[in-house]
Design an enzyme around this catalytic site. Sequence first.
Site, short mmCIF file in Angstrom:
data_model
loop_
_atom_site.label_atom_id
_atom_site.label_comp_id
_atom_site.label_asym_id
_atom_site.label_seq_id
_atom_site.Cartn_x
_atom_site.Cartn_y
_atom_site.Cartn_z
CB CYS A 51 3.79 28.82 14.09
SG CYS A 51 2.69 29.00 12.67
CB CYS A 89 5.56 25.54 6.54
SG CYS A 89 5.40 26.76 5.23
CB CYS A 116 0.46 21.39 12.55
SG CYS A 116 -0.08 22.94 13.32
CB CYS A 117 2.87 22.90 8.06
SG CYS A 117 4.13 23.49 9.21
CB CYS A 127 7.14 25.13 15.14
SG CYS A 127 5.83 23.91 15.38
#
Length: 236
Positions: free
Chosen positions: A191, A217, A110-111, A194
């Site tokens: 975010c 990240c 995702c990062c 998280c």
Amino acid sequence: MDRSIFESYAGLEGEQLLGPILRDFAGKAAVVSSFGAESAVLLHMVAQVDKTTPIIFLDTGKHFWETLSYRAKLIDLLGLTGVRTITPDETDLAAHDADGTLHKLNADACCHIRKTLPLQKALEGFEVTISGRKRYHGAARATLDFLSIADDRLKVEPLAGFSALDIAAYMATHGLPAHPLTEIGYFSIGCEPCTQPGGTSADPRAGRWAGSAKTECGIHWTYNGEAIAAPARITH
């Protein structure tokens, strides 16, 4: 980039390092800012030198609304005119995170899609990147150098040697507003999915990816396009 450039800035930190860097690399240096818990300090320093400095903000689509509001507040307060809001590639999102839940299955992936890839594209053409990381945040950041080279760019960390007390003192001296989430227990803010309340002045990032070994990240850990693994968080 020739490492001999380090000699020009030896012994400098904070405003004394940032000022010469921004003047010497005018138009070729970019600041990367999350507009998070301690971001106001570096952004204030930047504004004192050149309010038009390019400042890259990665809008992942997963930020707290408070962060977006704080960003707007600081831009207005400091008169910053070079802020660039960068978003993930829509094709990448459609292919790998169409329902927006990738962070639950693979936070690193995702990062990569929402931060690392967009930042790599945004930094094309820049010779210098500047961020507000600090050694006291621990883990991979504990041994930060004020200057380093990655991807043939000069990486500058003016606040590397700042402590939590230094940050608080600077904000108080200059009347800088706090991120609203710090008032309810967030010491470090990323975010929303998280990040949770938590942390201390000794371990401010404890609320980031809590319960996992992940501490970064990935946007600061690349060399010639290859990911560099950061040390894992020690869990008990």
